[in-house]
Design a protein around this motif. Structure first.
Motif, mmCIF file in Angstrom:
data_model
loop_
_atom_site.group_PDB
_atom_site.id
_atom_site.type_symbol
_atom_site.label_atom_id
_atom_site.label_comp_id
_atom_site.label_asym_id
_atom_site.label_seq_id
_atom_site.Cartn_x
_atom_site.Cartn_y
_atom_site.Cartn_z
ATOM 1 N N GLN A 43 0.823 -1.209 0.000
ATOM 2 C CA GLN A 43 0.000 0.000 0.000
ATOM 3 C C GLN A 43 0.858 1.260 0.000
ATOM 4 O O GLN A 43 0.500 2.264 -0.629
ATOM 5 N N THR A 44 2.011 1.214 0.653
ATOM 6 C CA THR A 44 2.938 2.349 0.611
ATOM 7 C C THR A 44 3.483 2.547 -0.802
ATOM 8 O O THR A 44 3.542 3.672 -1.310
ATOM 9 N N ALA A 45 3.893 1.449 -1.450
ATOM 10 C CA ALA A 45 4.399 1.551 -2.819
ATOM 11 C C ALA A 45 3.314 2.074 -3.762
ATOM 12 O O ALA A 45 3.595 2.860 -4.672
ATOM 13 N N GLU A 46 2.077 1.652 -3.558
ATOM 14 C CA GLU A 46 0.981 2.149 -4.390
ATOM 15 C C GLU A 46 0.720 3.630 -4.106
ATOM 16 O O GLU A 46 0.456 4.406 -5.033
ATOM 17 N N ARG A 47 0.812 4.032 -2.859
ATOM 18 C CA ARG A 47 0.683 5.464 -2.527
ATOM 19 C C ARG A 47 1.760 6.273 -3.244
ATOM 20 O O ARG A 47 1.519 7.416 -3.657
ATOM 21 N N GLY A 48 2.941 5.676 -3.415
ATOM 22 C CA GLY A 48 4.024 6.328 -4.142
ATOM 23 C C GLY A 48 3.942 6.183 -5.646
ATOM 24 O O GLY A 48 4.856 6.604 -6.358
ATOM 25 N N LEU A 49 2.856 5.564 -6.138
ATOM 26 C CA LEU A 49 2.598 5.407 -7.580
ATOM 27 C C LEU A 49 3.634 4.537 -8.284
ATOM 28 O O LEU A 49 3.868 4.670 -9.493
ATOM 29 N N PHE A 50 4.242 3.613 -7.554
ATOM 30 C CA PHE A 50 5.172 2.661 -8.166
ATOM 31 C C PHE A 50 4.428 1.805 -9.192
ATOM 32 O O PHE A 50 3.234 1.521 -9.040
ATOM 33 N N ASP A 51 5.151 1.372 -10.214
ATOM 34 C CA ASP A 51 4.578 0.460 -11.199
ATOM 35 C C ASP A 51 4.339 -0.917 -10.607
ATOM 36 O O ASP A 51 3.326 -1.561 -10.882
ATOM 37 N N GLN A 52 5.288 -1.388 -9.785
ATOM 38 C CA GLN A 52 5.236 -2.786 -9.374
ATOM 39 C C GLN A 52 6.010 -2.998 -8.084
ATOM 40 O O GLN A 52 6.851 -2.178 -7.704
ATOM 41 N N ASP A 404 9.069 4.098 3.209
ATOM 42 C CA ASP A 404 8.305 5.288 3.603
ATOM 43 C C ASP A 404 9.083 6.552 3.250
ATOM 44 O O ASP A 404 8.517 7.519 2.708
ATOM 45 N N GLU A 405 10.372 6.564 3.535
ATOM 46 C CA GLU A 405 11.192 7.750 3.263
ATOM 47 C C GLU A 405 11.282 8.028 1.769
ATOM 48 O O GLU A 405 11.210 9.190 1.338
ATOM 49 N N PHE A 406 11.423 6.979 0.965
ATOM 50 C CA PHE A 406 11.514 7.189 -0.479
ATOM 51 C C PHE A 406 10.214 7.767 -1.024
ATOM 52 O O PHE A 406 10.219 8.720 -1.816
ATOM 53 N N VAL A 407 9.088 7.203 -0.602
ATOM 54 C CA VAL A 407 7.787 7.663 -1.090
ATOM 55 C C VAL A 407 7.510 9.090 -0.629
ATOM 56 O O VAL A 407 6.989 9.917 -1.395
#
Length: 450
Positions: A43-52, A404-407
């Protein structure tokens, strides 16, 4: 013209990519089998709009070495990835899921069925990371007397991928009528047996699940050897790779894309995604302090175990930690492509044994960048704009903290520069990666063009 955008994957290694991450207060020590932890990460990666999101996997224990280093490992218990992604697809809407599966130790029919199911369950967000399995300590799990050599593994892999793709085409896209009024469920003329007979496989088919939403789940590959580059050029739509300098990454990018034409493919049909492990601070001093804190958690036996695959025939316990390792004039026969990169790095930087294992402890030879969000974005932009990358496989050193920090810090910086999306473009992983949906091999060409 639409500006080219970075593609980002989150490469998840349970507690984080740093070898001592499980000891860090910012990690989740039982992450390997903690579903709530993975829900948070996805969910964090999706919040950051990551592809995958991606997890590496092996059909056996990754660890080699003595009992002391084994007792200090945080990576000996972890989920099987397809099962994990099926669960996480239900608590996300956009992000894609890359699962590793071995062409050496799996069956093509079962694998095709498993990934087609994941693509349907996730509504078109599945990807298969094609590996041949370099670890030579797993063959006993499958009743084999020895691990196949690289040439045999890659020859099998080429045929394996073609069989799987053929099975995914078993049903044409419009085969299922499901007309209750007429009682016709599907059109049998649009179901096809593969009837494959090759050197390594004899597979009749058809598959017993309809064509995946993406046509084929996205094909990913992670090899940087000569055989690996050929397999990627022939079959892959994204390739994960490891380089520590822009020049090396540029050479790889040009090389692998330059091989595609002989397979009837265009360079834009393959995304090159080097690994980057960012250690992020609001100031450079803070970032360096975070890195030093992590490095201090490495026990020497664990550090030496990180090096063991690159010097497989040496007793590393006898080495002086503060002297250089024995550099081979040439990498020994049978050492994989990652080991070549590591040995070259050791020579170039004149690392001591301790310095080498500390460097590798962060991300096993991938690119570690320590700095502020702007400094990290500067380097990502430099590689992206100078023919070294189409995007990156982000490898957080500590999880969940580093993701979290990257996003929260780096993604906004990339967006401010116009390098990264501000919203998902499509519904499927293919659409978000800008990859075309493959037509079925059995489809009517006229109908496909209409």
């Amino acid at each position: 013209m639409t500006q080219r955008k970075l593609r980002l994957g989150a490469f998840i290694m349970a507690t984080g990519h740093h070898i001592a991450a499980w000891r860090h207060p910012g990690s989740q020590a039982d992450a390997g089998i903690n579903i709530d932890h993975y829900v948070q990460l996805a969910q964090t990666a999706e919040r950051g709009l990551f592809d995958q999101v991606f997890v590496a996997d092996s059909p056996g224990q990754r660890h080699r070495g003595d009992e002391d280093s084994l007792s200090r490992q945080g990576r000996v218990s972890y989920f099987e990835p397809v099962t994990l992604w099926a669960a996480l697809s239900q608590v996300t809407r956009h992000i894609g899921f890359v699962a590793t599966a071995s062409t050496t130790y799996e069956d093509p029919y079962l694998l095709a069925r498993k990934f087609a199911s994941l693509d349907h369950i996730s509504k078109g967000r599945a990807a298969w990371n094609v590996v041949t399995t370099s670890a030579d300590n797993v063959h006993g799990n499958f009743g084999l007397a020895a691990h196949p050599d690289p040439a045999a593994r890659y020859a099998r892999a080429h045929e394996f991928v073609e069989v799987v793709k053929g099975l995914w085409d078993s049903f044409e896209d419009d085969a299922f009528v499901r007309d209750a009024s007429t009682g016709v469920y599907f059109d049998p003329r649009k179901l096809h047996a593969l009837n494959h007979v090759g050197k390594h496989f004899k597979v009749e088919g058809p598959l017993n699940i309809e064509r995946p939403p993406q046509g084929h789940p996205v094909i990913v590959q992670a090899g940087s050897s000569e055989d690996g580059k050929e397999l990627a050029a022939a079959t892959a739509e994204a390739i994960f790779t490891a380089w520590t300098s822009r020049e090396e990454a540029q050479a790889f990018y040009t090389d692998v894309k330059g091989r595609m034409a002989k397979y009837g493919r265009r360079p834009e049909q393959l995304l090159v995604l080097p690994g980057i492990s960012p250690v992020i601070g609001r100031t450079e001093e803070e970032a360096r302090a975070k890195w030093a804190e992590l490095q201090a958690l490495i026990h020497p036996s664990v550090g030496l175990n990180v090096l063991q695959p690159f010097w497989p025939h040496d007793d590393l316990s006898r080495w002086d930690l503060d002297a250089p390792p024995p550099y081979y004039p040439e990498p020994p026969q049978g050492v994989n492509s990652r080991a070549h990169v590591v040995i070259q790095l050791a020579r170039r930087e004149r690392f001591t044994v301790r310095q080498l294992y500390e460097y590798l402890a962060g991300a096993r030879g991938h690119w570690v960048v320590v700095g502020t969000p702007a400094q990290i974005a500067d380097q990502m932009q430099d590689w992206f704009e100078h023919g070294a990358a189409d995007g990156f496989n982000v490898m957080p050193p500590v999880l969940p903290q580093s993701l979290d920090e990257f996003v929260d810090l780096v993604v906004p910086e990339l967006q401010r520069r116009g390098l990264f999306r501000t919203a998902y473009e499509g519904r499927t992983l293919r659409e978000n990666l800008g990859l075309a949906r493959p037509a079925s091999r059995y489809a009517n060409p006229a109908a496909q063009a209409a």
